[in-house]
Design a protein around this motif. Structure first.
Motif, short mmCIF file in Angstrom:
data_model
loop_
_atom_site.label_atom_id
_atom_site.label_comp_id
_atom_site.label_asym_id
_atom_site.label_seq_id
_atom_site.Cartn_x
_atom_site.Cartn_y
_atom_site.Cartn_z
N GLU A 13 0.83 -1.21 0.00
CA GLU A 13 0.00 0.00 0.00
C GLU A 13 0.86 1.26 0.00
OE1 GLU A 13 -0.11 -2.46 2.11
OE2 GLU A 13 -0.04 -1.84 4.20
N ALA A 55 5.19 0.18 3.58
CA ALA A 55 4.68 -1.18 3.77
C ALA A 55 5.52 -2.18 2.97
CB ALA A 55 3.21 -1.27 3.34
N MET A 73 7.33 -5.60 4.18
CA MET A 73 6.97 -6.91 3.67
C MET A 73 8.23 -7.66 3.25
SD MET A 73 3.67 -5.92 1.38
CE MET A 73 2.20 -5.21 2.14
N ALA A 91 2.47 -5.30 7.89
CA ALA A 91 3.20 -5.44 6.63
C ALA A 91 4.26 -6.54 6.76
CB ALA A 91 3.85 -4.12 6.24
N ALA A 107 -2.31 2.56 8.02
CA ALA A 107 -2.39 2.12 6.63
C ALA A 107 -2.07 0.63 6.52
CB ALA A 107 -1.43 2.92 5.75
N GLU A 108 -1.02 0.19 7.22
CA GLU A 108 -0.63 -1.22 7.16
C GLU A 108 -1.73 -2.11 7.72
OE1 GLU A 108 1.31 1.24 7.92
OE2 GLU A 108 3.02 1.06 6.55
N HIS A 142 -4.77 -2.15 5.23
CA HIS A 142 -4.55 -2.87 3.97
C HIS A 142 -4.32 -4.36 4.18
CE1 HIS A 142 -4.76 0.37 1.03
NE2 HIS A 142 -4.41 1.13 2.05
N ALA A 143 -3.70 -4.73 5.29
CA ALA A 143 -3.58 -6.16 5.59
C ALA A 143 -4.99 -6.74 5.79
CB ALA A 143 -2.73 -6.38 6.83
N ARG A 175 -6.74 -6.98 2.39
CA ARG A 175 -6.26 -8.13 1.59
C ARG A 175 -6.67 -9.44 2.24
NH1 ARG A 175 -1.34 -5.02 1.72
NH2 ARG A 175 -0.64 -6.41 3.37
#
Lengths: 358, 254, 183
Positions: free
Chosen positions: A54, A58, A62, B75, B104-105, B108-109, B112
């Motif tokens: 995103e 991030a 990852m 993330a 945000a992390e 979005h995790a 998803r």
């Protein structure tokens, strides 16, 4: 081996897959979008994972997460995006996690320009994040070198338990050139690499054999880690790589890396054709930097250096000056902000140097 | 013959924790350890912890642990789980970590539906750094950065409700808010944690347990007063309950 | 020997395909060194498109040049932008269907071809770039024509084999113009 005509970004990605890379996370930013796009198509074919993060923040985390499992993992971004990678890279360097990051450099500072540049040199080689860690930084000057360096970068990262940076630029990312691709590691080889990492991997172990990923610690722990890392950085003398072209009898030296170096090399040929004894020193590893190559120049014969890079103000020049001290005049041949170095520009500045020192 | 009716979980180390008196981190760590034993996943368990007091857990839990940059645990867990699906990965994050810098992390995790477990400790304040305003700080609640009490009129915003916010997304599989103020709620919390791990084992996806806890030190209360404050104030702002349970929906559909 | 070119025109005129066919074909069929650099901008569509191609027997230095041997121009705006980059004694290839102006230079050779009109006559406006490629190869003889025919087969044939004969025909038409201009 057959030559394949490939775009730099895609060649980077394919080479990584062949090296056994099975995880990629990244965020769109020009001029490196073809790297994530290629991985998005390619990784599912080999049982790997692609994640569009995103954000760059991030994505780099990852990468950090995946790399801790012993899976060969990579990410790429460009300049302003790499700034957002800083914290994650610093954590990986502190926790001693092997990973490969590609910076397809564009104009800067700030949002800069989407066109090619070499304006992240000091960030890449001196301080990619907080804390004073270091990385091996490889600077390709052709698409073939991108391929070879990405392939090798995973080995270097695992050897040192440290992130490795490929410092490319928008020309190398965007241009197409014939390349020979390295051998594809088999599924067995890829699995063996991961298995070998199990002793360090954060994947779950019996509690008697607990693994701890530590990007920092309290008390004297962090200093001990820093001492260990500093000792490891000192072993990199053997990894220094530098191309010297027509320097044996050179009276002026062009100092340049990456895309500017191949342009400078063409200029050296033209200067020689004019009877000017020019040579090129091209650091291939910009970290560790080949200081000795410059220190060991014959200062009676060499009269001046032309630092050629796509950065205003000059950045690699700091390293050249550090090695040469005040023994030689160092002129600058610079472009920046997305303006690409041309041979004509290098010739012009070289002639100016010749006029002054020869 | 003696019968063993209780044993300390192997999921935490045999040492005294440095958490403040009345802090509920210890209780939660214990429950996670017990759940891991009950589910037989201790040797696959990986903790990705955030920064703050939640980052002290590495010193007390006994299984593989890694520390993410502040806010990035979801993330990081994404990368870990994707590359090693056999691991059972949970993030352990405070409110500053999960709902402020890591919003945000987290979003979005969840979006998803990453197959990870998130343990979210909501005590309405930054603990380790000394009691600054968190996104979850109650209105009127004093912190070192809202010395006169949190006031939206002063541009300090409103409490953020993470279960409710994530519940707007299609992605997440399981969202529940619990607390640890008494044995009954502790048991409920443990059941929620167990469910959140079971979901991951079953490959179901993003499961978050938000646990409303106290910070007696930074709230400036005794542990018992802090428990009262949870019951009287925190739970009014953060009602307990299951916000999302796709397993129920799946059963009903059958 | 190194030979450099810039091809430039509107987006949609097949400028990039012109460059990639030439570069890809040369890579596949010869041992020569090749670079292809597409200019890129923030806009995905519209605006101008241009690319740089270098073909050489030795290692290529700059993939982007200030001075080139050949300039292939598909519209007036590109002519104005790039005419200064054509070397003294260089060759300018012009799509005369679109380009109405002529450069004020007497130190270059101009090869003219109304490739847009020719393409329309063939019933497919899109092959104008392939005709121009024929003109370029026919005149410059930088590579054999088979190199391009193979590249057409490889690149266009892979996705749309039915278009290969049309493109081959377009290439041959251009080739004749190029060869004739050489004489």
């Amino acid at each position: 081996m057959a030559r394949i005509f490939m775009k730099g970004c895609e060649a980077n990605a394919e080479s990584a897959v062949r090296a056994g890379c099975r995880f990629f996370a990244g965020y769109p930013i020009t001029p490196q979008n073809e790297i994530p796009e290629y991985f998005a198509r390619r990784l599912p074919e080999v049982g790997g994972n692609f994640v569009q993060g995103e954000s760059e923040v991030a994505s780099v985390n990852m990468l950090y997460g995946s790399a801790q499992t012993g899976t060969r993992s990579m990410s790429s971004s460009s300049s302003t995006g790499i700034s957002l990678y800083s914290e994650g890279i610093s954590f990986m360097a502190s926790a001693r996690i092997p990973a490969v990051v590609v910076n397809v450099v564009r104009g800067g500072p700030g949002i800069g320009a989407i066109q090619p540049a070499q304006q992240d040199y000091l960030q890449a080689t001196k301080a990619s994040g907080n804390g004073g860690f270091r990385m091996i930084v490889l600077a390709p000057s052709t698409v073939q070198e991108c391929v070879d360096m990405v392939y090798e970068a995973f080995d270097l990262a695992e050897r040192d338990d440290n992130p490795v940076l490929i410092l490319a630029d928008g020309v190398l990312g965007t241009m197409m050139e014939p390349v020979e691709l390295p051998e594809m590691k088999s599924d067995e080889e890829v699995a063996a690499l991961k298995a070998k990492y199990y002793e360090k991997a954060i994947v779950g172990h019996p509690i008697t054999d607990r693994k701890l990923g530590v990007p920092g610690s309290v008390g004297t722990g962090q200093e001990i880690r820093n001492i260990e890392a500093a000792a490891m950085y000192k072993t990199w003398d053997k990894d220094i790589r530098c191309e010297e072209y027509m320097t044996e009898d050179a009276e002026i030296i062009l100092a340049s890396y990456g895309i500017s170096a191949r342009i400078s090399k063409a200029a050296v040929k033209d200067l020689r054709a004019e009877g000017i004894k020019a040579g090129l020193i091209r650091p291939i590893t910009v970290s560790p930097f080949p200081y000795d190559v410059f220190k060991n120049l014959d200062f009676d014969r060499v009269k001046g250096i032309l630092d050629v890079e796509m950065s205003i103000p000059a950045q690699m020049k700091w390293d050249v000056e550090y090695a040469v001290q005040d023994r030689l005049p160092i002129h600058e041949c610079l472009r920046s902000g997305g303006q690409i170095m041309t041979k004509e520009k290098v010739m012009e500045e070289a002639h100016a140097l010749v006029k002054e020192v020869l | 013959m003696m019968k063993k009716v209780y044993a300390r979980t192997t999921g935490i180390q045999d040492k005294v924790s440095g958490f403040c008196p009345g802090c509920m981190h210890g209780t939660v760590h214990k429950m996670i350890g017990e759940v891991a034993e009950e589910l037989g996943i201790m040797d696959r368990l990986v903790r990705a912890e955030g920064v703050g007091c939640c980052g002290l857990g590495q010193n007390y839990v006994s299984y593989d642990t890694t520390i993410s940059p502040h806010g990035r645990a979801c993330a990081m867990a994404t990368g870990m789980k994707r590359s090693n699906p056999d691991s059972i990965i949970y993030t352990y994050q405070g409110d500053g970590d999960l709902a402020s810098i890591g919003l945000a992390e987290t979003m979005h995790a969840a979006n998803r539906n990453e197959n990870i477990t998130v343990i979210f400790i909501n005590n309405g304040i930054y603990g380790m750094t000394g009691g600054q305003m968190a996104p979850t700080t109650l209105l009127g609640m004093k912190s070192t950065t809202t010395p006169e009490g949190r006031d939206p009129e002063k541009g300090q915003g409103y409490p953020m409700h993470m279960c409710e916010i994530l519940n707007q997304l299609t992605g997440p599989y399981y969202l529940e808010r619990t607390t640890c103020t008494d044995p009954a709620h502790v048991r409920k919390t443990k059941a929620a944690i167990k469910k959140a791990f079971q979901n991951q084992i079953d490959g179901k996806g993003f499961s978050m347990v938000e646990i409303v806890t106290s910070c007696p030190t930074n709230w400036g209360m005794t542990p018992l007063k802090a428990v009262d404050f949870i019951n009287s104030d925190m739970l009014k702002e953060y009602p307990l309950g299951v916000f999302r349970d796709r397993s129920k929906e799946e059963k009903e559909a059958e | 020997m190194e030979r450099d070119l810039i091809a430039a025109g509107f987006g949609g005129q097949g400028v990039m395909m012109f460059g990639t066919l030439l570069a890809q074909g040369t890579t596949d069929a010869t041992d020569k060194q090749v670079t292809y650099f597409p200019s890129y901008g923030a806009e995905m569509r519209g605006g101008t498109a241009n690319c740089y191609v270098a073909i050489s027997d030795d290692a290529i230095g700059a993939p982007v040049m200030d001075q080139v041997d050949d300039l292939v121009i598909f519209n007036d705006a590109s002519l104005e932008k790039f005419i200064g980059k054509l070397k003294k004694g260089g060759t300018l290839f012009l799509n005369t269907s679109i380009v109405k102006t002529r450069p004020d230079r007497d130190d270059i050779t101009i090869v003219e071809a109304p490739v847009t009109e020719m393409a329309l006559e063939m019933g497919n406006a899109k092959v104008l770039n392939i005709i121009m490629l024929g003109v370029y190869v026919g005149y410059s003889q930088v590579i054999d024509k088979e190199v391009i025919l193979k590249a057409i087969e490889h690149k266009i044939g892979a996705k749309r084999p039915q278009l290969v004969p049309l493109n081959n025909e377009a290439f041959e038409k251009g080739l004749e113009i190029g060869k004739a201009a050489r004489k």
